[in-house]
Write a protein that holds these residues in place. Structure first.
Motif, PDB file in Angstrom:
ATOM      1  N   THR A  46       0.810  -1.216   0.000  1.00 43.70           N
ATOM      2  CA  THR A  46       0.000   0.000   0.000  1.00 43.70           C
ATOM      3  C   THR A  46       0.846   1.271   0.000  1.00 43.70           C
ATOM      4  OG1 THR A  46      -0.173  -0.323   2.387  1.00 43.70           O
ATOM      5  CG2 THR A  46      -2.071  -0.978   1.050  1.00 43.70           C
ATOM      6  N   ARG A  56       3.159   1.927  -2.174  1.00 43.06           N
ATOM      7  CA  ARG A  56       3.575   2.270  -3.544  1.00 43.06           C
ATOM      8  C   ARG A  56       3.361   3.746  -3.819  1.00 43.06           C
ATOM      9  NH1 ARG A  56       1.381  -2.921  -4.568  1.00 43.06           N
ATOM     10  NH2 ARG A  56       2.185  -3.944  -6.443  1.00 43.06           N
ATOM     11  N   ARG A  57       4.312   4.351  -4.532  1.00 43.67           N
ATOM     12  CA  ARG A  57       4.129   5.728  -4.995  1.00 43.67           C
ATOM     13  C   ARG A  57       3.704   5.741  -6.466  1.00 43.67           C
ATOM     14  NH1 ARG A  57       2.552   7.240  -1.382  1.00 43.67           N
ATOM     15  NH2 ARG A  57       2.660   9.376  -2.134  1.00 43.67           N
ATOM     16  N   CYS A 111      -0.038   0.743   5.134  1.00 47.91           N
ATOM     17  CA  CYS A 111      -0.383   2.141   5.401  1.00 47.91           C
ATOM     18  C   CYS A 111      -1.562   2.519   4.519  1.00 47.91           C
ATOM     19  CB  CYS A 111       0.804   3.058   5.108  1.00 47.91           C
ATOM     20  SG  CYS A 111       1.352   3.017   3.393  1.00 47.91           S
ATOM     21  N   ASN A 112      -2.052   3.748   4.705  1.00 46.38           N
ATOM     22  CA  ASN A 112      -3.119   4.213   3.815  1.00 46.38           C
ATOM     23  C   ASN A 112      -2.537   4.480   2.431  1.00 46.38           C
ATOM     24  OD1 ASN A 112      -5.293   4.257   5.633  1.00 46.38           O
ATOM     25  ND2 ASN A 112      -4.490   6.136   6.534  1.00 46.38           N
ATOM     26  N   PRO A 113      -3.101   3.892   1.396  1.00 44.89           N
ATOM     27  CA  PRO A 113      -2.536   4.112   0.058  1.00 44.89           C
ATOM     28  C   PRO A 113      -2.871   5.502  -0.475  1.00 44.89           C
ATOM     29  CG  PRO A 113      -4.472   2.705  -0.072  1.00 44.89           C
ATOM     30  CD  PRO A 113      -4.238   2.984   1.390  1.00 44.89           C
ATOM     31  N   ASP A 114      -1.879   6.175  -1.025  1.00 41.05           N
ATOM     32  CA  ASP A 114      -2.174   7.451  -1.696  1.00 41.05           C
ATOM     33  C   ASP A 114      -1.236   7.720  -2.869  1.00 41.05           C
ATOM     34  OD1 ASP A 114       0.145   8.131  -0.434  1.00 41.05           O
ATOM     35  OD2 ASP A 114      -0.596  10.008   0.417  1.00 41.05           O
ATOM     36  N   GLY A 115      -0.644   6.662  -3.413  1.00 39.16           N
ATOM     37  CA  GLY A 115       0.249   6.861  -4.554  1.00 39.16           C
ATOM     38  C   GLY A 115      -0.523   7.251  -5.803  1.00 39.16           C
ATOM     39  N   ILE A 116       0.014   8.197  -6.528  1.00 40.84           N
ATOM     40  CA  ILE A 116      -0.605   8.572  -7.815  1.00 40.84           C
ATOM     41  C   ILE A 116       0.456   8.718  -8.908  1.00 40.84           C
ATOM     42  CG2 ILE A 116      -2.617   9.723  -6.800  1.00 40.84           C
ATOM     43  CD1 ILE A 116      -0.260  12.019  -8.345  1.00 40.84           C
ATOM     44  N   GLY A 117       1.697   8.301  -8.616  1.00 43.34           N
ATOM     45  CA  GLY A 117       2.754   8.478  -9.599  1.00 43.34           C
ATOM     46  C   GLY A 117       2.560   7.571 -10.803  1.00 43.34           C
ATOM     47  N   LEU A 118       3.150   7.948 -11.897  1.00 43.33           N
ATOM     48  CA  LEU A 118       3.170   7.105 -13.083  1.00 43.33           C
ATOM     49  C   LEU A 118       4.493   7.321 -13.779  1.00 43.33           C
ATOM     50  CD1 LEU A 118       0.892   8.468 -15.913  1.00 43.33           C
ATOM     51  CD2 LEU A 118       1.409   9.737 -13.898  1.00 43.33           C
ATOM     52  N   TYR A 178       5.914  10.820 -14.278  1.00 40.40           N
ATOM     53  CA  TYR A 178       6.143  11.747 -13.157  1.00 40.40           C
ATOM     54  C   TYR A 178       6.144  10.948 -11.876  1.00 40.40           C
ATOM     55  CZ  TYR A 178       5.034  14.958  -9.370  1.00 40.40           C
ATOM     56  OH  TYR A 178       5.042  15.645  -8.180  1.00 40.40           O
ATOM     57  N   VAL A 179       6.990  11.322 -10.938  1.00 41.80           N
ATOM     58  CA  VAL A 179       6.934  10.657  -9.638  1.00 41.80           C
ATOM     59  C   VAL A 179       7.346  11.630  -8.546  1.00 41.80           C
ATOM     60  CG1 VAL A 179       9.317   9.797  -9.638  1.00 41.80           C
ATOM     61  CG2 VAL A 179       7.558   8.550  -8.377  1.00 41.80           C
ATOM     62  N   LEU A 180       6.713  11.481  -7.419  1.00 44.39           N
ATOM     63  CA  LEU A 180       7.157  12.123  -6.191  1.00 44.39           C
ATOM     64  C   LEU A 180       7.202  11.001  -5.166  1.00 44.39           C
ATOM     65  CD1 LEU A 180       7.827  14.733  -4.657  1.00 44.39           C
ATOM     66  CD2 LEU A 180       5.412  14.878  -4.073  1.00 44.39           C
ATOM     67  N   MET A 181       8.399  10.571  -4.814  1.00 39.57           N
ATOM     68  CA  MET A 181       8.486   9.383  -3.955  1.00 39.57           C
ATOM     69  C   MET A 181       8.186   9.709  -2.498  1.00 39.57           C
ATOM     70  SD  MET A 181       8.991   6.828  -5.829  1.00 39.57           S
ATOM     71  CE  MET A 181       9.556   5.410  -4.896  1.00 39.57           C
ATOM     72  N   ASP A 182       8.880  10.695  -1.973  1.00 35.27           N
ATOM     73  CA  ASP A 182       8.779  10.982  -0.555  1.00 35.27           C
ATOM     74  C   ASP A 182       7.576  11.881  -0.315  1.00 35.27           C
ATOM     75  OD1 ASP A 182       9.085  11.737   2.047  1.00 35.27           O
ATOM     76  OD2 ASP A 182      11.180  12.341   1.862  1.00 35.27           O
ATOM     77  N   LYS A 183       6.592  11.341   0.399  1.00 37.05           N
ATOM     78  CA  LYS A 183       5.349  12.100   0.614  1.00 37.05           C
ATOM     79  C   LYS A 183       5.609  13.446   1.287  1.00 37.05           C
ATOM     80  CE  LYS A 183       3.016   7.895   1.860  1.00 37.05           C
ATOM     81  NZ  LYS A 183       2.065   7.242   2.753  1.00 37.05           N
ATOM     82  N   ALA A 207       5.934  16.799  -0.596  1.00 33.49           N
ATOM     83  CA  ALA A 207       4.779  17.473  -1.205  1.00 33.49           C
ATOM     84  C   ALA A 207       4.067  18.400  -0.249  1.00 33.49           C
ATOM     85  CB  ALA A 207       3.798  16.430  -1.716  1.00 33.49           C
TER      86      ALA A 207
END
Lengths: 462, 49
Positions: A321, A323-324, B30-37, B40-45, B48
């Motif tokens: 969960t 994943r980025r 954890c709560n999922p909130d990834g939106i990268g593709l 584009y990516v932002l790894m470290d929350k 942001a």
């Protein structure tokens, strides 16, 4: 039974062995729950037998792992949007997923339409992002084509909606002057650049202006401007042209203090990209050499260069969960974790589909807007792509670490949504490499410091 | 030409099996909130915020 019920019924299935090429360890996985363990390769049967500590501990957790994975795969609502503020680009890259005519002759979205669109998107995200988690803003990423070709509109939108979205810009870097850098960094906008070679001659093979001019030095200049900023990255698209130089790319990025890069396989959605597609084995060899070099540099200097697309594979294994990136999961994030807005106001599951009209889910500013698009057939054909339901993925032990990306290239290159993506064997090798790192206790070296803050440990044997 | 290879048996080695590599299994949530593709990516929350 529904797919969800079938998934759960299959939880706690037998643990299937995977040879990961490690001297001491083999992996065992339960593909349905993305559960894995590393066991002595000479004692696999003993380690996984009914009644063994591993089998018993897994059996107790299997149902909760199945629910967790099901929620990740089927129960998300969008929390991000990819904005294409223009169809135009000042470069003509070999592998671009957007049609050349759009990029050379296309239109900008007007400032007023972009502002109106973001207002409507803010309204939508407020309706789906849970109360009490407002520290987490929806993400809005400008990319394209080249978003800074329409800089005035983009900057006006960031200024207007800075409190409502966490913004990012993916740019080729050629228009990133001092003023633009000051504007974006002062507003904590995440910035992504693109560079394909360690020297101009390599970059120029795939990334040049329409007139054939090099942009390599301009990107290096942009990288220098961003040195020290906390939120930037560089993407390298791996092709036959630059594959022998990936290790040098890593050295260049580390020397320029790039915090995060991606060494992406190119997307083969449009035919042009397939002309520079590397073979899976070549890709794996060059990619692992680059990862090894990034690790050496970390050990020598104490400073990490995160290779984000590989880090995401590690995350998919260690903490699904967390994943980025939402490409390496099935269904992918397109049309469910995020969606894309084209410059003409049309909504697509992902920008990768913008050149393919059948995936147009309708116009944002029409009645129904995002909700209508999410329910459209154009989106559903993408969100319904499920690796549990087509061969060979449905028999693959690592299918939920990989997701068989990407639906757009599976559809366009391989003939349908029930086909594999473009780099199946490369993904298998990547997962094996990741599991070997875990076996050797090195995984954290390839992830950002504090990556597991905010996570709970739900299984631990070591 | 044939060659006979003689092997010597070490009694200590015979009675001591090598130690098994310990099992490793880790899962975090954890709560999922990834939106990268891949574009584009932002790894470290934290970056942001």
């Amino acid at each position: 039974m529904t797919v969800a019920e079938l998934d759960r019924a299959a939880a706690a299935g037998p643990l299937l062995p995977v040879d990961i090429g490690h001297e001491a360890y083999a992996a065992v996985t339960d593909p349905n729950t993305a559960f894995w363990a590393l066991v002595d390769k000479t004692r696999i049967a003993e380690s996984t037998a009914a009644g063994s500590p591993l089998a018993e501990s897994f059996r107790e957790k299997a149902d909760s792992f199945a629910r967790e994975l099901h929620a990740l795969r089927f129960a998300l609502t969008p929390s991000g949007v990819y904005l294409n503020p223009t169809e135009r680009c000042n470069l003509n890259c070999t592998y671009c997923y957007l049609p050349g005519q759009q990029r050379s002759e296309g239109q900008h979205m007007s400032e007023s339409k972009l502002i109106e669109s973001l207002g409507k998107l803010r309204e939508y995200f407020r309706s789906v992002m849970p109360e009490g988690r407002q520290e987490r803003k929806p993400r809005a990423i400008f990319h394209g084509a080249e978003p800074l070709m329409n800089k005035r509109a983009v900057f006006a939108a960031i200024e207007e909606f800075g409190n409502d979205f966490a913004f990012g810009v993916q740019t080729n870097g050629t228009l990133l002057d001092d003023e633009a850098v000051d504007f974006l960094t002062s507003r904590n906008v995440s910035i992504g650049l693109s560079l394909d070679g360690p020297v101009a001659g390599i970059t120029d093979a795939t990334r040049r202006t329409w007139g054939g001019k090099s942009v390599h030095d301009k990107v290096l200049t942009a990288m220098d401007k961003l040195k020290g900023y906390g939120s930037w990255s560089v993407i390298t698209t791996c092709t036959t042209e630059n594959l022998p130089y990936l290790t040098q790319m890593v050295e260049l990025f580390h020397a320029h203090e790039v915090p995060t890069c991606m060494l992406n396989t190119l997307r083969c959605t449009l035919p042009g990209a397939r002309t520079v597609k590397p073979a899976d084995g070549d890709m794996a060899q060059a990619f692992f050499a680059a990862l090894d070099r990034s690790h050496e540099l970390y050990k020598q200097t104490g400073r990490k260069l995160l290779v984000a697309n590989f880090a995401n594979i590690l995350l998919a294994i260690l903490a699904p969960t967390a994943r980025r990136l939402m490409c390496d999961i099935s269904p992918c994030g397109g049309g469910r974790a995020f969606f894309a807005l084209a410059a003409d106001g049309s909504l697509y599951p992902c920008s990768e589909f913008i050149g393919l009209p059948r995936f147009n889910g309708g116009n944002l500013l029409d009645a129904g807007g995002v909700e209508t698009a999410l329910k459209s057939d154009a989106f559903r054909i993408v969100t319904a792509r499920n690796v549990d339901q087509f061969a060979p993925c449905n028999d693959c032990t690592i299918r939920h670490f990989c997701g068989s990306p990407c639906p757009a290239e599976a559809h366009e290159m391989n003939g349908g949504m029930d086909k594999i993506g473009a780099f199946c064997e490369f993904y298998k090798e990547q997962v094996n490499y990741a599991l070997r790192l875990i076996a050797d206790g090195k995984a954290n070296d390839y992830l950002w410091d504090g990556w597991d803050e905010g996570t709970d440990t739900t299984f631990l044997m070591q | 030409m044939s060659q006979t290879v003689q092997t010597q048996t070490n009694p200590a080695a015979q009675s001591t099996a090598p130690a098994a590599a310990p099992t490793i299994a880790i899962r975090k949530s954890c709560n999922p909130d990834g939106i990268g593709l891949s574009h584009y990516v932002l790894m470290d929350k934290k970056a942001a915020k």
